[in-house]
Motif scaffolding. Structure first.
Motif, PDB file in Angstrom:
ATOM      1  N   ARG A  36      -8.325  -2.642   5.450  1.00  0.00           N
ATOM      2  CA  ARG A  36      -9.548  -1.776   4.700  1.00  0.00           C
ATOM      3  C   ARG A  36     -10.414  -0.985   5.860  1.00  0.00           C
ATOM      4  O   ARG A  36     -10.711  -1.445   7.011  1.00  0.00           O
ATOM      5  CB  ARG A  36     -10.588  -2.469   3.931  1.00  0.00           C
ATOM      6  N   ARG A  37     -10.678   0.283   5.622  1.00  0.00           N
ATOM      7  CA  ARG A  37     -11.349   1.055   6.654  1.00  0.00           C
ATOM      8  C   ARG A  37     -12.290   1.965   5.669  1.00  0.00           C
ATOM      9  O   ARG A  37     -12.055   2.289   4.508  1.00  0.00           O
ATOM     10  CB  ARG A  37     -10.545   1.670   7.353  1.00  0.00           C
ATOM     11  N   VAL A  38     -13.265   2.483   6.519  1.00  0.00           N
ATOM     12  CA  VAL A  38     -14.207   3.550   5.910  1.00  0.00           C
ATOM     13  C   VAL A  38     -14.098   4.577   6.429  1.00  0.00           C
ATOM     14  O   VAL A  38     -13.910   5.089   7.723  1.00  0.00           O
ATOM     15  CB  VAL A  38     -15.742   3.181   5.881  1.00  0.00           C
ATOM     16  N   VAL A  39     -13.844   5.684   5.660  1.00  0.00           N
ATOM     17  CA  VAL A  39     -13.519   7.044   6.106  1.00  0.00           C
ATOM     18  C   VAL A  39     -14.866   8.087   5.587  1.00  0.00           C
ATOM     19  O   VAL A  39     -15.236   7.903   4.357  1.00  0.00           O
ATOM     20  CB  VAL A  39     -12.246   7.679   5.409  1.00  0.00           C
ATOM     21  N   SER A  50     -18.734   9.021   2.317  1.00  0.00           N
ATOM     22  CA  SER A  50     -18.145   7.865   2.812  1.00  0.00           C
ATOM     23  C   SER A  50     -17.328   7.375   1.861  1.00  0.00           C
ATOM     24  O   SER A  50     -17.804   7.277   0.790  1.00  0.00           O
ATOM     25  CB  SER A  50     -18.998   7.017   3.556  1.00  0.00           C
ATOM     26  N   ILE A  51     -16.203   6.798   1.900  1.00  0.00           N
ATOM     27  CA  ILE A  51     -15.132   6.054   1.005  1.00  0.00           C
ATOM     28  C   ILE A  51     -14.323   5.195   1.744  1.00  0.00           C
ATOM     29  O   ILE A  51     -13.947   5.290   2.810  1.00  0.00           O
ATOM     30  CB  ILE A  51     -14.146   7.220   0.364  1.00  0.00           C
ATOM     31  N   SER A  52     -14.618   3.778   1.191  1.00  0.00           N
ATOM     32  CA  SER A  52     -13.820   2.837   1.622  1.00  0.00           C
ATOM     33  C   SER A  52     -12.451   2.771   1.017  1.00  0.00           C
ATOM     34  O   SER A  52     -12.147   2.751  -0.184  1.00  0.00           O
ATOM     35  CB  SER A  52     -14.421   1.480   0.926  1.00  0.00           C
ATOM     36  N   VAL A  53     -11.388   2.541   1.945  1.00  0.00           N
ATOM     37  CA  VAL A  53      -9.969   2.915   1.850  1.00  0.00           C
ATOM     38  C   VAL A  53      -9.076   1.789   2.089  1.00  0.00           C
ATOM     39  O   VAL A  53      -9.361   1.039   3.098  1.00  0.00           O
ATOM     40  CB  VAL A  53      -9.527   4.130   2.534  1.00  0.00           C
ATOM     41  N   ALA A  54      -8.284   1.411   1.091  1.00  0.00           N
ATOM     42  CA  ALA A  54      -7.148   0.465   1.552  1.00  0.00           C
ATOM     43  C   ALA A  54      -6.017   0.710   0.486  1.00  0.00           C
ATOM     44  O   ALA A  54      -6.151   1.676  -0.171  1.00  0.00           O
ATOM     45  CB  ALA A  54      -8.013  -1.016   1.066  1.00  0.00           C
ATOM     46  N   CYS A  55      -5.356  -0.354   0.397  1.00  0.00           N
ATOM     47  CA  CYS A  55      -4.102  -0.094  -0.666  1.00  0.00           C
ATOM     48  C   CYS A  55      -4.767   0.108  -2.260  1.00  0.00           C
ATOM     49  O   CYS A  55      -5.644  -0.687  -2.602  1.00  0.00           O
ATOM     50  CB  CYS A  55      -3.075  -1.155  -0.665  1.00  0.00           C
ATOM     51  N   MET A  56      -4.376   1.237  -2.855  1.00  0.00           N
ATOM     52  CA  MET A  56      -4.990   1.375  -4.042  1.00  0.00           C
ATOM     53  C   MET A  56      -4.156   0.832  -5.100  1.00  0.00           C
ATOM     54  O   MET A  56      -4.577   1.090  -6.381  1.00  0.00           O
ATOM     55  CB  MET A  56      -5.088   3.054  -4.414  1.00  0.00           C
ATOM     56  N   HIS A  57      -3.041   0.048  -4.954  1.00  0.00           N
ATOM     57  CA  HIS A  57      -2.435  -0.706  -5.993  1.00  0.00           C
ATOM     58  C   HIS A  57      -1.799   0.317  -6.992  1.00  0.00           C
ATOM     59  O   HIS A  57      -2.131   0.183  -8.220  1.00  0.00           O
ATOM     60  CB  HIS A  57      -3.000  -1.893  -6.389  1.00  0.00           C
ATOM     61  N   PRO A  98      -0.183   7.467   0.595  1.00  0.00           N
ATOM     62  CA  PRO A  98      -1.028   8.529   0.643  1.00  0.00           C
ATOM     63  C   PRO A  98      -2.364   8.137   1.315  1.00  0.00           C
ATOM     64  O   PRO A  98      -3.186   8.868   1.880  1.00  0.00           O
ATOM     65  CB  PRO A  98      -1.208   9.172  -0.619  1.00  0.00           C
ATOM     66  N   PHE A  99      -2.476   6.919   1.325  1.00  0.00           N
ATOM     67  CA  PHE A  99      -3.828   6.259   1.792  1.00  0.00           C
ATOM     68  C   PHE A  99      -3.737   5.708   3.092  1.00  0.00           C
ATOM     69  O   PHE A  99      -4.747   5.118   3.806  1.00  0.00           O
ATOM     70  CB  PHE A  99      -4.316   5.174   0.860  1.00  0.00           C
ATOM     71  N   GLY A 100      -2.511   5.654   3.629  1.00  0.00           N
ATOM     72  CA  GLY A 100      -2.263   4.970   5.026  1.00  0.00           C
ATOM     73  C   GLY A 100      -2.743   3.713   5.079  1.00  0.00           C
ATOM     74  O   GLY A 100      -2.962   2.775   6.037  1.00  0.00           O
ATOM     75  N   LYS A 118      -0.585  -5.135   4.760  1.00  0.00           N
ATOM     76  CA  LYS A 118      -1.419  -4.557   3.976  1.00  0.00           C
ATOM     77  C   LYS A 118      -2.354  -5.117   3.017  1.00  0.00           C
ATOM     78  O   LYS A 118      -2.181  -6.551   2.912  1.00  0.00           O
ATOM     79  CB  LYS A 118      -0.605  -3.608   2.919  1.00  0.00           C
ATOM     80  N   CYS A 119      -3.231  -4.606   2.450  1.00  0.00           N
ATOM     81  CA  CYS A 119      -4.256  -5.220   1.374  1.00  0.00           C
ATOM     82  C   CYS A 119      -3.502  -5.861   0.215  1.00  0.00           C
ATOM     83  O   CYS A 119      -2.712  -5.470  -0.168  1.00  0.00           O
ATOM     84  CB  CYS A 119      -5.220  -4.036   0.899  1.00  0.00           C
ATOM     85  N   THR A 120      -4.119  -7.255   0.150  1.00  0.00           N
ATOM     86  CA  THR A 120      -3.053  -7.761  -0.911  1.00  0.00           C
ATOM     87  C   THR A 120      -4.058  -8.121  -2.279  1.00  0.00           C
ATOM     88  O   THR A 120      -4.016  -8.860  -3.131  1.00  0.00           O
ATOM     89  CB  THR A 120      -3.202  -9.314  -0.512  1.00  0.00           C
ATOM     90  N   PHE A 121      -5.285  -7.299  -2.336  1.00  0.00           N
ATOM     91  CA  PHE A 121      -6.258  -7.410  -3.389  1.00  0.00           C
ATOM     92  C   PHE A 121      -7.040  -9.101  -3.177  1.00  0.00           C
ATOM     93  O   PHE A 121      -7.339  -9.688  -4.336  1.00  0.00           O
ATOM     94  CB  PHE A 121      -5.811  -7.030  -4.581  1.00  0.00           C
ATOM     95  N   CYS A 122      -6.834  -9.802  -2.205  1.00  0.00           N
ATOM     96  CA  CYS A 122      -7.093 -11.053  -2.045  1.00  0.00           C
ATOM     97  C   CYS A 122      -6.148 -11.987  -3.185  1.00  0.00           C
ATOM     98  O   CYS A 122      -6.813 -12.902  -3.581  1.00  0.00           O
ATOM     99  CB  CYS A 122      -8.888 -11.183  -2.389  1.00  0.00           C
TER     100      CYS A 122
END
Length: 197
Positions: A36-39, A50-57, A98-100, A118-122
Motif C-alpha cells: 500500500r502507498r499514498v499518492v 492524497s489517496i491511499s492505493v493498493a490492490c483494489m480487488h 492500473p493501480f500498480g 501484493k495486497c491480500t486485504f489481510c
C-alpha cells in the motif's frame, strides 16, 4: 457471500502514511515492497488530494486474465489473491494493473525479480496446511479473525474504508450527503463532521 472492497475518501486523507506503515509492520513485508502507498496529486498546489492505493480487488481484474501461470485467482468473497508457489515472476500482472499493485521486491542478475507480492486485504493466501509458512509468505489472516484490514483500522481520519461493498458505499454516501461534493465541500469542519440524528 459479500463482496469486499477498499475506498479512499480523498477529502479525508492527510497523507500521514499510517496505512502504509501498518501494512508493512503487520505482514513483515520485505524491504523494497509496498503493498500500500499514498499518492498525492497536485502536491503543494490548490486542489491537492492524497489517496491511499493498493490492490483494489477489481470486479474484472486485468492481472487475473493476463497471468500465464494462473497464480492470480479470485476468492469466494471477490478478493483477488495470488499463489506465490505458482508465480513465475514474468511481470505481466504489474504491467496490466492500473493501480500498480503487484510488486517485485528482488532485483537480481539478468533482471530476475523473484515472486510477485501484493495486497491480500489481510486475508492471507492459499491454505497449504502449514499455517506458519502461509503467514510468512502472505501475512496474517485478519478476515478469518473477524477483523478488517489493518491499514483501514489504522487510518486516523477514517479516510480509508474497507469491508463489505454495500456497507462501504453507505458510509461514503452518508459522508457526501453531509458535507457535499465538489467545489467548496472540502474543509475540516465539513470533512470531519458526522451526521447527527
Amino acid at each position: 457471500m459479500p463482496r469486499m472492497v477498499f475506498l479512499c475518501d480523498t477529502d479525508r486523507c492527510i497523507e500521514c502514511n499510517a496505512c502504509t506503515v501498518a501494512c508493512k509492520a503487520e505482514h513483515a513485508v520485505p524491504w523494497g515492497i509496498a503493498r500500500r502507498r499514498v499518492v498525492t496529486l497536485k502536491d503543494g498546489r490548490p486542489g491537492e488530494r492524497s489517496i491511499s492505493v493498493a490492490c483494489m480487488h477489481c470486479d474484472d481484474p486485468p492481472c487475473l486474465d493476463i497471468c500465464p501461470a494462473g497464480s492470480i485467482y479470485r476468492a469466494a468473497d471477490g478478493l483477488v489473491l495470488h499463489d506465490k508457489e505458482r508465480c513465475i515472476g514474468c511481470g505481466y500482472c504489474f504491467q496490466a494493473c492500473p493501480f500498480g499493485a503487484p510488486r517485485f521486491g528482488q532485483a537480481g542478475a539478468f533482471g530476475v525479480r523473484g515472486k510477485m507480492d501484493k495486497c491480500t486485504f489481510c486475508a492471507g493466501g492459499p491454505e497449504t496446511g502449514d499455517a506458519g509458512a502461509d503467514r510468512r509468505a502472505y501475512g496474517r489472516n485478519r478476515l478469518a479473525e473477524g477483523k478488517l484490514p489493518l491499514c483501514a483500522e489504522f487510518c486516523a481520519t477514517k479516510a480509508l474504508l474497507a469491508g463489505e461493498a454495500a456497507e462501504v458505499a453507505a458510509i461514503y454516501r452518508d459522508r457526501v450527503a453531509v458535507r457535499g461534493y465538489g467545489a467548496g465541500a472540502w474543509g475540516w469542519n465539513k470533512a470531519y463532521r458526522e451526521r447527527s440524528g
